[in-house]
Design a protein around this motif. Sequence first.
Motif, mmCIF file in Angstrom:
data_model
loop_
_atom_site.group_PDB
_atom_site.id
_atom_site.type_symbol
_atom_site.label_atom_id
_atom_site.label_comp_id
_atom_site.label_asym_id
_atom_site.label_seq_id
_atom_site.Cartn_x
_atom_site.Cartn_y
_atom_site.Cartn_z
ATOM 1 N N LEU A 1 0.700 -1.158 0.002
ATOM 2 C CA LEU A 1 0.013 -0.008 0.037
ATOM 3 C C LEU A 1 1.011 1.327 -0.027
ATOM 4 C CD1 LEU A 1 -2.665 1.635 0.418
ATOM 5 C CD2 LEU A 1 -2.602 1.256 2.585
ATOM 6 N N ARG A 2 1.817 1.219 0.958
ATOM 7 C CA ARG A 2 2.777 2.549 1.017
ATOM 8 C C ARG A 2 3.533 2.737 -0.590
ATOM 9 N NH1 ARG A 2 5.372 0.822 6.876
ATOM 10 N NH2 ARG A 2 3.446 1.734 8.054
ATOM 11 N N ALA A 3 3.829 1.752 -0.990
ATOM 12 C CA ALA A 3 4.540 1.837 -2.406
ATOM 13 C C ALA A 3 3.593 2.505 -3.423
ATOM 14 C CB ALA A 3 5.214 0.584 -3.034
ATOM 15 N N THR A 4 2.311 1.874 -3.231
ATOM 16 C CA THR A 4 1.301 2.467 -4.324
ATOM 17 C C THR A 4 1.019 3.950 -3.926
ATOM 18 O OG1 THR A 4 0.475 0.031 -4.338
ATOM 19 C CG2 THR A 4 -0.984 1.919 -5.034
ATOM 20 N N VAL A 5 0.968 4.207 -2.958
ATOM 21 C CA VAL A 5 0.524 5.891 -2.385
ATOM 22 C C VAL A 5 1.634 6.444 -2.838
ATOM 23 C CG1 VAL A 5 0.231 7.250 -0.750
ATOM 24 C CG2 VAL A 5 -1.029 5.244 -0.519
ATOM 25 N N ALA A 6 2.997 6.028 -2.734
ATOM 26 C CA ALA A 6 4.153 6.915 -3.195
ATOM 27 C C ALA A 6 3.987 6.782 -4.767
ATOM 28 C CB ALA A 6 5.431 6.012 -2.718
ATOM 29 N N THR A 7 3.684 5.924 -5.384
ATOM 30 C CA THR A 7 3.528 6.057 -6.806
ATOM 31 C C THR A 7 2.686 7.164 -7.318
ATOM 32 O OG1 THR A 7 4.308 3.722 -7.146
ATOM 33 C CG2 THR A 7 3.359 4.732 -8.985
ATOM 34 N N LEU A 8 1.429 7.133 -6.621
ATOM 35 C CA LEU A 8 0.423 8.126 -7.064
ATOM 36 C C LEU A 8 0.874 9.512 -6.558
ATOM 37 C CD1 LEU A 8 -2.609 5.927 -5.674
ATOM 38 C CD2 LEU A 8 -2.163 6.525 -8.157
ATOM 39 N N GLY A 9 1.522 9.506 -5.600
ATOM 40 C CA GLY A 9 2.139 10.738 -5.196
ATOM 41 C C GLY A 9 3.142 11.542 -6.178
ATOM 42 N N LYS A 10 3.798 10.564 -7.254
ATOM 43 C CA LYS A 10 4.751 10.947 -7.967
ATOM 44 C C LYS A 10 3.944 11.436 -9.344
ATOM 45 C CE LYS A 10 8.309 7.999 -6.459
ATOM 46 N NZ LYS A 10 9.378 6.802 -6.665
ATOM 47 N N ASN A 11 2.434 11.325 -9.265
ATOM 48 C CA ASN A 11 1.683 11.563 -10.357
ATOM 49 C C ASN A 11 1.623 10.555 -11.555
ATOM 50 O OD1 ASN A 11 0.071 13.407 -9.735
ATOM 51 N ND2 ASN A 11 1.189 15.291 -10.615
ATOM 52 N N GLU A 12 2.252 9.301 -11.097
ATOM 53 C CA GLU A 12 2.277 8.117 -11.989
ATOM 54 C C GLU A 12 1.032 7.516 -11.849
ATOM 55 O OE1 GLU A 12 5.832 5.975 -11.158
ATOM 56 O OE2 GLU A 12 7.150 7.510 -11.224
ATOM 57 N N THR A 13 -0.026 8.238 -12.138
ATOM 58 C CA THR A 13 -1.355 7.667 -11.995
ATOM 59 C C THR A 13 -1.851 6.265 -12.567
ATOM 60 O OG1 THR A 13 -2.057 9.765 -11.953
ATOM 61 C CG2 THR A 13 -3.770 8.368 -11.833
ATOM 62 N N ARG A 14 -1.397 6.125 -13.966
ATOM 63 C CA ARG A 14 -1.754 4.529 -14.147
ATOM 64 C C ARG A 14 -1.071 3.538 -13.740
ATOM 65 N NH1 ARG A 14 -2.922 3.155 -20.659
ATOM 66 N NH2 ARG A 14 -3.333 0.900 -20.380
ATOM 67 N N ALA A 15 -0.074 3.693 -13.374
ATOM 68 C CA ALA A 15 0.992 2.588 -12.838
ATOM 69 C C ALA A 15 0.474 2.385 -11.281
ATOM 70 C CB ALA A 15 2.472 2.996 -12.556
ATOM 71 N N GLY A 16 0.049 3.408 -10.690
ATOM 72 C CA GLY A 16 -0.590 3.495 -9.343
ATOM 73 C C GLY A 16 -1.935 2.863 -9.309
ATOM 74 N N VAL A 17 -2.835 2.953 -10.215
ATOM 75 C CA VAL A 17 -4.207 2.365 -10.264
ATOM 76 C C VAL A 17 -3.729 0.773 -10.757
ATOM 77 C CG1 VAL A 17 -6.311 2.408 -11.674
ATOM 78 C CG2 VAL A 17 -5.332 4.503 -11.094
ATOM 79 N N GLU A 18 -3.083 0.426 -11.686
ATOM 80 C CA GLU A 18 -2.826 -0.766 -11.935
ATOM 81 C C GLU A 18 -2.082 -1.463 -10.549
ATOM 82 O OE1 GLU A 18 -0.219 -0.589 -15.443
ATOM 83 O OE2 GLU A 18 -1.907 -0.268 -16.635
ATOM 84 N N MET A 19 -1.494 -0.861 -10.077
ATOM 85 C CA MET A 19 -0.883 -1.555 -8.719
ATOM 86 C C MET A 19 -2.176 -1.843 -7.822
ATOM 87 S SD MET A 19 2.656 0.626 -8.281
ATOM 88 C CE MET A 19 3.047 -0.146 -6.643
ATOM 89 N N LEU A 20 -2.909 -0.952 -7.490
ATOM 90 C CA LEU A 20 -4.106 -1.247 -6.783
ATOM 91 C C LEU A 20 -4.994 -2.116 -7.329
ATOM 92 C CD1 LEU A 20 -5.004 2.792 -6.107
ATOM 93 C CD2 LEU A 20 -4.427 0.923 -4.335
ATOM 94 N N ASP A 21 -5.185 -2.212 -8.646
ATOM 95 C CA ASP A 21 -5.903 -3.234 -9.213
ATOM 96 C C ASP A 21 -5.138 -4.707 -8.816
ATOM 97 O OD1 ASP A 21 -8.235 -4.292 -10.657
ATOM 98 O OD2 ASP A 21 -6.883 -4.470 -12.428
ATOM 99 N N GLY A 22 -4.198 -4.773 -9.175
ATOM 100 C CA GLY A 22 -3.274 -5.944 -8.877
ATOM 101 C C GLY A 22 -3.255 -6.510 -7.526
ATOM 102 N N GLN A 23 -3.348 -5.715 -6.636
ATOM 103 C CA GLN A 23 -3.488 -5.949 -5.112
ATOM 104 C C GLN A 23 -5.074 -6.266 -4.674
ATOM 105 O OE1 GLN A 23 -1.867 -2.259 -3.336
ATOM 106 N NE2 GLN A 23 0.061 -2.698 -4.509
ATOM 107 N N GLY A 24 -5.870 -6.232 -5.762
ATOM 108 C CA GLY A 24 -7.412 -6.461 -5.382
ATOM 109 C C GLY A 24 -7.790 -5.475 -4.619
ATOM 110 N N ARG A 25 -7.645 -4.326 -4.886
ATOM 111 C CA ARG A 25 -8.050 -3.017 -3.941
ATOM 112 C C ARG A 25 -8.854 -2.121 -4.740
ATOM 113 N NH1 ARG A 25 -2.571 -2.979 -1.039
ATOM 114 N NH2 ARG A 25 -3.107 -3.283 1.181
ATOM 115 N N VAL A 26 -9.356 -2.718 -6.104
ATOM 116 C CA VAL A 26 -10.268 -1.665 -6.916
ATOM 117 C C VAL A 26 -11.347 -2.670 -7.474
ATOM 118 C CG1 VAL A 26 -10.582 -0.820 -9.340
ATOM 119 C CG2 VAL A 26 -8.317 -0.387 -7.858
ATOM 120 N N HIS A 27 -12.506 -2.079 -7.319
ATOM 121 C CA HIS A 27 -13.880 -2.782 -7.433
ATOM 122 C C HIS A 27 -14.760 -2.241 -8.341
ATOM 123 C CE1 HIS A 27 -12.812 -5.524 -3.993
ATOM 124 N NE2 HIS A 27 -12.208 -4.395 -3.502
ATOM 125 N N GLU A 28 -15.204 -2.644 -9.406
ATOM 126 C CA GLU A 28 -15.890 -1.988 -10.473
ATOM 127 C C GLU A 28 -17.293 -2.388 -10.296
ATOM 128 O OE1 GLU A 28 -14.545 -2.668 -14.395
ATOM 129 O OE2 GLU A 28 -12.733 -1.445 -14.187
#
Length: 729
Positions: A398-425
């Motif tokens: 989670l911390r690594a993902t938040v750090a990625t989003l904090g760098k405005n690497e939005t797509r990479a951060g969202v894909e990390m969240l999805d890979g961790q099972g944290r995104v639900h459509e």
Amino acid sequence: MKLDGKNERTVSFDPAQMRQFDHGYAVTSHSSQSLTADRVLVNIDTDGPRGLINTRLAYVAISRASEDARIYTNDAAALGGRLATDVSKSAAVEFRPPSSAAQLAQAIDLLRKNETAAGVELLERQGRIREYPDSKERLAAVVQDFAAQPGKTVIVAPNRAERQELTQLLRAELKSTGALAPEDRKLWVNTLRTEGRFTAANYEREDVITFKKGLEGHGISDGASGIVTGVDARRNLLTVQKSDGEEVTYNPARFRAETALATVQRDERREFAIGERIQFTAPDKELGVRTGDLGTIECITGNRTIEVRLDNGKTVELNPTTPRHIDYGYAVDGAKAVSADRILVSIKTAPQLTSESKVYNALSAAKQDAVIYTADAGALSRAPVLASPKPPTEIEQLRATVATLGKNETRAGVEMLDGQGRVHEHRDSGERAASLARNFAANPDGAIAFADRPEERDRLTSAIRAALKTEGIVSQQEQALLTSRPRMDLTGDDKRDVRMYELGNVIHYRVGNEKLGIEKNSTAQVTAINRKSNRITVQRADGKSVSYNPNPYQGFRETSTVHRLGVDRFAEGDRIRFVGPDKELGIRRLDFGTIEKIGEAKDLTVRLDNGKRVEIEPTRLRQFEHGYVVREVKGFVPDRVLAGLAEPSLLHRSSDSYAALSRASQDVAIYTVDQRSMYDPRVRVQQVEAISRAPEALHSHPEKDQQPSAHLSIAQKQPEIDNSQGFGL
């Protein structure tokens, strides 16, 4: 017990007092030196340590036999070569006597330069490394070595359980030799706890915590102290009573920096005897004692005053009426604050002996001599085997993902969240709300939901409350309560113009006005508005009406607060959030709490998250709302954040959704229409256009149609007020 020997003497003893005995079938060659037996069976493992297999030790073992001796080995061919090794012997002990302090300094100097192999080899040649694979034999050897020269000797044992066992064994040994008086006296001492401070289960009631750094948001300032009055091991919460009697509850793991700097003291009854070696665990300027100073108890008077002779020769008295910060001084965790002539290191498996290790620090603290007792001497010079890297924990991910989003690497951060099972459509709003609510209800402690649109917040609140009722966390019996929300849209200048007021608004006057007959800290309700003359009419608590122009009364006007009334439904067990302060009750704006009881008169008992309980009478301004879903996550650190994104929203560093997710300490989950809309503006535009063509697709709220919003807009008529709840009106 019948003792071996010519006289066949019989002795009796209490095993609770005399514990220095073991099975008598197998002994080491060292302990057999004073024995004589008819038959001796010698077990020699040729792969054993060099210091334990040599001509002298084999001779000592075999020469114990008066009639017969036999050797059992794993490799008879290699046995002769191993036994050919000779070890010089200048005393009848298993190891060579320790060399001089100057020679010890030579070894320490090599270790300081990180020449580990050379330093360890020199220590071995000096007889300062002693290997005992069996832990009982190792501890027994340490005890015997200490007892031979107890004055100004300290044992360093990093393992806490081993320190306790060594202390117990040493006290029994010293009593048997007469170095320690046989009679114990139970004395109150104040001990410091340094281990497991981030876990609430390790604390006990009456523990005293001194906060070097205060707890922000809990009313604990720098240097303040508190007494532990409650421990919630399941939720890892401590309740501490401050000096003013107020109680606060906090999670020590969430305040890691503050907890690490805090000291935890506990009063305990310990048994001490004359001759006891003790260590001071806290400084005392009046006595001239420093933390880590060692001494010996010379006298315990009838009123339990302790006379201690310090190792520096000074004698001090410890008064029974003041806290005594002392502990047994036989075995310590490390030698950082200890200065002793002899230091014995007891460690099962020591890491490589470098200048950064605890063993090195212990050797360096010895003034004259030091000996290492270990189960594996080879480990002292062996480089550590690098373990395979452990997979990151969920929190680390989670911390690594938040750090990625904090760098405005939005797509990479969202894909990390999805890979961790944290995104639900969920395209359907009802399914999305129900899914988030089930997640919330499964572990509600420390959870908060986030939604950026008011319709979504209402929908999620309704779904979460339904799920909590199903789980039995919130009562099924609801009460309609009159609540108020401060009108944040009214500034000081806005209050001049009566057109900004609404019929039914309640005004809280912090400053009274004798001319108008309005008392300090009273409330009144707006009953009429005359725009032409810029006058409002308010009804006081006694039923009388007052009409005035707010423009001339600057201080009276600007210190007042205008509230909009509404009716909402609450139940026992509901989480609430205060939207306005109440100084008298000690409630701050945005404080959270849980309704514990709703009385017949609709009076409330609320337990705040800081542990304090407050009683809210029906005549008080009830400035709170449901506390499940928020617009902003500010002023607190939740364990879990569940984000409900009803509309396409880019998850970039400056977004509210990123700010909410970044506050979570343990977990996050996102419930959205389409995860691509969180990083792809084109998808977001397409979805916004689709929403504008068919707004009912994403904004149909059947549950809201059944229960319209209780807090009304300016254009809506105010509800008919139940005067029994009317804030004194």
